[in-house]
Write a protein that holds these residues in place. Structure first.
Motif, mmCIF file in Angstrom:
data_model
loop_
_atom_site.group_PDB
_atom_site.id
_atom_site.type_symbol
_atom_site.label_atom_id
_atom_site.label_comp_id
_atom_site.label_asym_id
_atom_site.label_seq_id
_atom_site.Cartn_x
_atom_site.Cartn_y
_atom_site.Cartn_z
ATOM 1 N N GLN A 173 1.143 -0.943 -0.137
ATOM 2 C CA GLN A 173 -0.284 -0.137 0.126
ATOM 3 C C GLN A 173 0.828 1.650 -0.341
ATOM 4 O OE1 GLN A 173 -3.725 0.276 0.391
ATOM 5 N NE2 GLN A 173 -3.381 -1.553 -0.154
ATOM 6 N N ALA A 174 1.769 1.615 0.690
ATOM 7 C CA ALA A 174 2.693 2.689 1.023
ATOM 8 C C ALA A 174 3.280 2.632 0.022
ATOM 9 C CB ALA A 174 4.096 2.388 2.177
ATOM 10 N N GLU A 175 3.885 1.483 -0.344
ATOM 11 C CA GLU A 175 4.959 1.401 -2.261
ATOM 12 C C GLU A 175 4.195 2.209 -3.658
ATOM 13 O OE1 GLU A 175 8.046 -2.075 -1.460
ATOM 14 O OE2 GLU A 175 6.000 -2.762 -1.800
ATOM 15 N N GLN A 176 3.039 1.206 -3.337
ATOM 16 C CA GLN A 176 2.475 2.264 -4.631
ATOM 17 C C GLN A 176 2.379 3.750 -4.089
ATOM 18 O OE1 GLN A 176 -1.048 0.116 -6.718
ATOM 19 N NE2 GLN A 176 -1.168 -0.771 -4.527
ATOM 20 N N TYR A 177 1.972 4.673 -3.223
ATOM 21 C CA TYR A 177 1.449 5.041 -3.221
ATOM 22 C C TYR A 177 2.526 6.268 -2.909
ATOM 23 C CZ TYR A 177 -0.908 9.805 -0.770
ATOM 24 O OH TYR A 177 -1.161 11.066 -0.493
ATOM 25 N N TYR A 178 3.903 5.700 -2.961
ATOM 26 C CA TYR A 178 4.533 7.217 -2.417
ATOM 27 C C TYR A 178 5.662 6.703 -3.915
ATOM 28 C CZ TYR A 178 9.635 7.299 -1.974
ATOM 29 O OH TYR A 178 11.060 7.514 -2.413
ATOM 30 N N MET A 179 5.560 5.991 -4.935
ATOM 31 C CA MET A 179 5.339 5.763 -6.323
ATOM 32 C C MET A 179 4.866 6.777 -7.131
ATOM 33 S SD MET A 179 8.453 3.709 -6.999
ATOM 34 C CE MET A 179 8.697 4.073 -8.607
ATOM 35 N N ALA A 180 3.468 6.739 -6.356
ATOM 36 C CA ALA A 180 2.499 7.718 -7.252
ATOM 37 C C ALA A 180 2.871 9.060 -7.411
ATOM 38 C CB ALA A 180 1.246 7.500 -6.982
ATOM 39 N N LEU A 181 3.255 9.264 -5.782
ATOM 40 C CA LEU A 181 3.135 11.213 -5.214
ATOM 41 C C LEU A 181 4.822 11.498 -5.682
ATOM 42 C CD1 LEU A 181 2.874 11.149 -1.748
ATOM 43 C CD2 LEU A 181 0.911 11.792 -3.470
ATOM 44 N N LYS A 182 6.032 10.170 -5.902
ATOM 45 C CA LYS A 182 6.975 10.743 -6.880
ATOM 46 C C LYS A 182 7.031 11.536 -7.489
ATOM 47 C CE LYS A 182 10.534 11.023 -3.526
ATOM 48 N NZ LYS A 182 11.116 11.804 -3.360
ATOM 49 N N SER A 183 6.330 10.193 -8.547
ATOM 50 C CA SER A 183 5.796 10.297 -10.563
ATOM 51 C C SER A 183 5.469 12.106 -10.951
ATOM 52 C CB SER A 183 5.140 9.056 -10.860
ATOM 53 O OG SER A 183 3.822 9.031 -10.253
ATOM 54 N N THR A 184 4.104 12.188 -9.446
ATOM 55 C CA THR A 184 4.105 13.812 -9.861
ATOM 56 C C THR A 184 5.062 14.819 -8.889
ATOM 57 O OG1 THR A 184 2.221 13.109 -7.855
ATOM 58 C CG2 THR A 184 1.720 12.846 -10.138
#
Length: 696
Positions: free
Chosen positions: A644-655
């Motif tokens: 869950q955290a890995e997905q959200y971290y990558m999403a925020l980093k990508s933006t």
């Protein structure tokens, strides 16, 4: 670092090493003593342990009963009051232990392999009653490999899984065996299984004559994959044999408590598992004398739950969250009712169904008990000044006063609980400055629904100055913040922050409809609740800087921290911890898996309603987030898995959102409450530094 100059008496993160946390309590039958389980930390080894303490309810003196860095728990006075039985892992695995009250070393009574729940004495004191889950073949393999120092064999070649609810909070595969009711000889330690069912038999209780055992279990021919949480009340002879179900029940039934006259069985539960933990838990009464009897809800008149869902970061959730005891002459029952940030000890008249709140300060009753003659007793109590203290009950004197005043029927607090603690375990807190907490209400929308919460002022508060603030959001979402000490909040107040926290829709303590409104509705009504509360705090405290606000939360609170920052830019920093970010992947990977049917009212919403899960997921809206976000997650968390955290971290980093991902190894979902102390301290400093960076 914080710009606030701190004095030596302000609460610090490292004070967690000093914390002694009372967790549970048992009162002797003569009412003279209480034995309390107290958890602490061995600083050198960074190891949590719990020992037993003996408390005099007459003069408040205390004496440590057990020692060592073991987990001693579930203490139980013998009927004679000369010794205490308890559970401990001091033999390497959890066993029943005994210790004399007049001194000496404890000794192990049993040597079984498995997990033990419940522990109680027979009336004569010759036996003990437990619920035991014996180890299965895989667990035996792992244990023997460790005992023989053969690490290469300390895991099976594979696991075969054929049920939906199959793993624990740390990802461990649950035993294939069921809990069964056992009687244990109090002298020899020899045991006899009284049940042999294809379902777990839990929370056993002796009948008054000792001839019958009552217990709870889901033993009807249902699909256990979907009926998880559903329980009936059963009975079995104290010598074993065929179990008999007392009545058909479509909901949860827990803590079967027979009356001493043999006329009734009382239990805590609800009529349907459809809403599960979001439903009120009530107290029910079943007649054993009427063959056509059905359970009667005797607390229906009050729209509150009798499951203690109060939460903080010292005791977490109360260990005895479900507690039910018969009063004198079998005319009343005693339980804990959750009500607007408090958990109250209440008396329930079984005939009139009148519920009397025992007069007490605001706070949380963690446990309670009475003497056999019902003249004495005690509550284990937590409030804003203490994580746990023993308050004596003198029922006899207070009852006499009430009768003298002619107010027996209408007196709102029939038995007064002394507000002065006879015993508490954290005298060092007296040397710390505790920051006062103000209670606030805000109103939401056209309904004018009241939202209840609290505000902590910052250290050395001066009204003419401006201070940053942080809004904290609790998890569950069914838990409630309470009138009790919260170390993390006090720590941040000591660092110069306003701390805001409230109980939005979804919380228990404010009625059934208030709680279930969040089902299928995550992040919608409670967003308005939280923002309304922030607005009220800003209006009430002009020194709270509207331009320097942060938001933080764990579990469901982590979900909300992420969801709120996708809806508003009012917060300049966010902390999302052990959060839910993608419901599509969570529903099938969490150890809670099928429990999500409660919140979304579908058997398996991942298949039946994936669009709703995605629409409610913060991950869908990650591109809208501009708020700098600290993501905290434990690597052994299986309630909200690490992905869950890995997905959200990558999403925020990508933006290109300012984001840091803090991963804690060898820690689970409860890191902030009972994780290893050095990791809890490191976590607090991370939070402080993140807030200082963006808000100071």
């Amino acid at each position: 670092m914080s710009s606030v100059m701190l004095s030596g008496n302000s609460l610090q993160a490292e004070d967690l090493y000093l914390l002694e946390q009372p967790l549970e309590m048992n009162v002797s039958r003569d009412g003279r003593f209480a034995v309390v389980t107290v958890e602490a930390t061995a600083r050198k080894e960074n190891k949590k342990f719990s020992n037993l303490w003996l408390i005099s309810l007459e003069d408040g003196t205390k004496r440590q009963l057990t020692r060592g860095t073991f987990m001693d728990r579930n203490p139980c006075f013998s009927p004679k009051g000369d010794k205490v039985a308890f559970l401990s892992n001091r033999e390497g695995s959890t066993q029943i232990h005994m210790i004399w009250l007049n001194g000496g070393e404890s000794w192990a009574l049993t040597d079984f392999h498995g997990e033990v729940q419940s522990l109680s004495w027979s009336k004569k004191g010759d036996e003990l009653l437990i619920s035991l889950q014996e180890e299965d073949a895989n667990q035996k393999l792992i244990r023997e490999a460790k005992e023989n120092n053969q690490p290469e064999k300390a895991a099976p070649t594979h696991y075969l899984i054929d049920r939906m609810f199959y793993k624990g909070e740390r990802g461990e595969i649950l035993s294939l065996n069921h809990f069964q009711v056992w009687r244990i000889d109090a002298q020899s330690g020899e045991g006899q299984a009284l049940t042999n069912e294809n379902f777990s038999c839990i929370n056993p209780s002796y009948s008054a004559d000792g001839q019958t055992i009552f217990f709870c279990g889901n033993g009807t021919p249902r699909d256990h994959n979907w009926d998880f949480g559903r329980n009936d009340i059963w009975k079995v002879s104290a010598t074993g044999g065929k179990s008999e179900k007392l009545f058909d029940w479509e909901g949860e039934a827990n803590l079967a408590r027979p009356s001493s006259d043999g006329k009734y069985v009382a239990f805590v539960g609800n009529k349907s598992v459809l809403y599960g933990l979001t439903e009120n838990s009530d107290v029910f009464l079943f007649s054993l004398e009427d063959s056509d009897a059905k359970p009667v809800n005797i607390t229906e008149s009050i729209d509150r739950t009798f499951f203690n869902f109060s939460i903080n970061d010292t005791w977490g959730l109360p260990k005895n969250g479900l507690n039910l005891q018969w009063g004198p002459d079998n005319k009343s029952l005693y339980s804990v009712c959750v009500d607007m940030g408090n958990s109250r000890l209440v008396e329930i008249d079984i005939q009139t169904q009148k519920i009397i709140k025992l007069d007490s300060p605001n706070g949380v009753v963690l446990d309670f008990g009475f003497s056999d003659d019902f003249e004495k007793g005690a509550v284990l109590f937590s409030d804003f000044a203490s994580p746990g203290k023993v308050l004596p009950l003198n029922l006899k004197n207070n009852l006499k006063n009430d009768l003298k005043n002619g107010a027996k029927e209408n007196f709102p607090g029939r038995y007064n609980v002394s507000a002065k603690a006879k015993t508490h375990f954290n005298s060092w807190l007296d040397k710390r400055q505790m920051f006062p907490t103000a209670t606030l209400f805000s109103t939401v929308g056209e309904s004018k629904q009241k939202i209840h919460g609290w505000v902590l002022k910052p250290y050395q508060y001066q009204p003419e100055k401006k201070y940053p603030g942080v809004l904290y959001i609790h998890g569950g979402p069914i838990a409630q913040y309470s009138n009790s000490i919260f170390h993390e909040f006090q720590f941040l107040a000591s660092q110069g922050y306003f701390v805001l926290y409230c109980n939005p829709h979804g919380s228990h303590g404010y009625g059934r409809d208030f709680c279930v409104k969040l089902n299928r509705n995550w992040g919608i009504p409670d967003f308005d609740d939280q923002m309304s509360f922030v607005d009220e705090a800003l209006a009430r405290y002009p020194s709270l800087d509207s331009e320097r606000l942060g938001v933080a939360g764990g579990s469901y609170g982590g979900f909300m921290a992420a969801r709120m920052t996708s809806k508003t830019n009012r917060f300049k920093a966010a902390i999302a911890e052990r959060g839910v970010y993608n419901l599509l992947s969570l529903v099938g990977t969490s150890d809670f898996n099928i429990m999500f049917r409660i919140y979304f009212q579908k058997k398996f919403p991942l298949i039946e309603e994936p669009d709703l899960l995605w629409d409610l997921s913060p991950l869908k809206y990650a591109a809208q987030v501009k708020t700098p976000t600290l993501i905290i997650h434990s690597e052994s968390d299986h309630r909200t898995p690490l992905e869950q955290a890995e997905q959200y971290y990558m999403a925020l980093k990508s933006t290109n959102v300012e984001t840091i991902f803090a991963r804690f190894p060898h820690s689970d979902h409860n890191l902030s409450r009972n994780g290893r102390t050095d990791r809890r301290i490191a976590r607090l400093h991370l939070i402080q530094e993140w807030l200082d960076k963006w808000l100071a």
